[in-house]
Write a protein that holds these residues in place. Structure first.
Motif, mmCIF file in Angstrom:
data_model
loop_
_atom_site.group_PDB
_atom_site.id
_atom_site.type_symbol
_atom_site.label_atom_id
_atom_site.label_comp_id
_atom_site.label_asym_id
_atom_site.label_seq_id
_atom_site.Cartn_x
_atom_site.Cartn_y
_atom_site.Cartn_z
ATOM 1 N N ARG A 223 0.839 -1.206 0.000
ATOM 2 C CA ARG A 223 0.000 0.000 0.000
ATOM 3 C C ARG A 223 0.872 1.254 0.000
ATOM 4 O O ARG A 223 0.577 2.234 -0.691
ATOM 5 N N LEU A 227 0.907 4.209 -2.820
ATOM 6 C CA LEU A 227 0.665 5.606 -2.451
ATOM 7 C C LEU A 227 1.820 6.497 -2.900
ATOM 8 O O LEU A 227 1.602 7.633 -3.343
ATOM 9 N N GLU A 285 -5.466 4.027 -7.701
ATOM 10 C CA GLU A 285 -6.424 4.328 -6.614
ATOM 11 C C GLU A 285 -7.443 3.193 -6.472
ATOM 12 O O GLU A 285 -7.832 2.844 -5.361
ATOM 13 N N SER A 287 -6.913 0.112 -7.065
ATOM 14 C CA SER A 287 -6.256 -1.041 -6.486
ATOM 15 C C SER A 287 -6.208 -0.978 -4.956
ATOM 16 O O SER A 287 -6.013 -1.996 -4.282
ATOM 17 N N LEU A 288 -6.365 0.235 -4.424
ATOM 18 C CA LEU A 288 -6.334 0.412 -2.955
ATOM 19 C C LEU A 288 -7.687 0.145 -2.308
ATOM 20 O O LEU A 288 -7.776 0.023 -1.084
ATOM 21 N N GLN A 289 -8.731 0.091 -3.123
ATOM 22 C CA GLN A 289 -10.093 -0.073 -2.569
ATOM 23 C C GLN A 289 -10.387 -1.517 -2.213
ATOM 24 O O GLN A 289 -9.803 -2.434 -2.767
#
Length: 289
Positions: A223, A227, A285, A287-289
């Motif tokens: 993560r 980011l 973005e 992929s972070l959900q």
């Protein structure tokens, strides 16, 4: 930055005898003067090599161990930089050759400045390995090249970031009344394997070779890397947006047909690049959900 907090700058100059003479000495003197006038002048070490041949580049890097490498000289319209041969005449070096060299010293060098005509192709190639690379997207005159260098190093000496110093360099050209402030371009390093691809590969292994975004579980390190890439891409997006604003303003006030055509092409390329950045940011973005 070196272990003692000092920043070493290696200035490489090549002005072959069979090419148009350049004011490289003036550029070096002006950079030295601005660094010496800085409040934190002791933080900077400026070392120079003149009449540089291709074989001198790696030796100079070994000797100086710089964080910033600044090349001043000639470039060709095909993207080659011109160094000198044994007779002092110009010897072109291909972009992939210099990129291969900088790949080997990427752990040491943080910024490369190519203050030479048509050096954008070289900058793109080197930026695969070096965090910040500045090149010129067309021919640049002596006055503009020197003004950019002065503005860039003045800002660095004032503790501005490299991308901010790049902007100050472009503004310095405008302050001198020279219409070449869009010639310098800044490229930042792109990861060869993106965090998202790494995540997809991990998930693919878990699901028998078929990527499944819903089953992807990111650890803290993954993560953080995603980011960081988003932040880097956002900075590039902001720089492109600022460049587009300048290009569009210049297009409005420009009357020359040839220059207007060149501006329109630059705007078209910048818009396409910004669209790609937007898509990439959205992909990360998601992929972070």
């Amino acid at each position: 930055m070196s272990s003692n907090g000092q920043i070493k700058i290696l200035f490489l100059a090549a002005d072959p005898s069979n090419a148009t003479r350049l004011r490289l000495g003036q550029e070096l003197r002006d950079i030295h003067e601005k660094l010496q006038l800085a409040k934190e002048r002791d933080r900077f070490i400026l070392d120079s090599r003149e009449s540089v041949r291709p074989g001198d580049i790696s030796q100079a890097i070994f000797d100086v161990e710089p964080q910033i490498v600044h090349f001043s000289g000639h470039g060709t319209s095909t993207g080659e930089l011109c160094f000198e041969d044994l007779l002092g005449k110009y010897q072109p070096v291909q972009p992939d050759a210099l990129a291969a060299l900088f790949e080997l010293v990427a752990d040491q060098i943080n910024c490369v400045v190519l203050n030479a005509c048509y050096s954008e192709a070289q900058a793109k190639a080197i930026a695969q390995h070096i965090s910040f690379v500045i090149g010129m997207n067309k021919e640049i005159g002596d006055q503009a090249a020197i003004a950019f260098a002065v503005g860039f190093y003045k800002a660095l000496a004032a503790r501005r970031t490299i991308d901010q110093a790049y902007k100050f360099g472009c503004v310095e050209i405008r302050l001198q009344g020279i219409a070449e402030h869009l010639t310098p371009v800044l490229y930042t390093k792109q990861n060869s394997v993106s965090p998202l691809l790494e995540v997809q590969q991990i998930d693919s292994n878990k699901s028998g070779g078929v990527p499944n975004a819903q089953s992807t579980s990111l650890n803290l390190g993954q993560r953080q890397r995603i980011l960081q890439e988003i932040e880097s891409l956002q900075q590039q997006y902001d720089l492109l947006s600022q460049k587009l604003s300048r290009l569009r303003l210049d297009l409005v006030i420009e009357s020359g047909t040839v220059v207007k055509f060149q501006l329109e092409k630059q705007i078209e390329n910048a818009e396409a690049e910004r669209t790609q950045l937007t898509q990439r940011i959205e992909q990360l973005e998601n992929s972070l959900q």
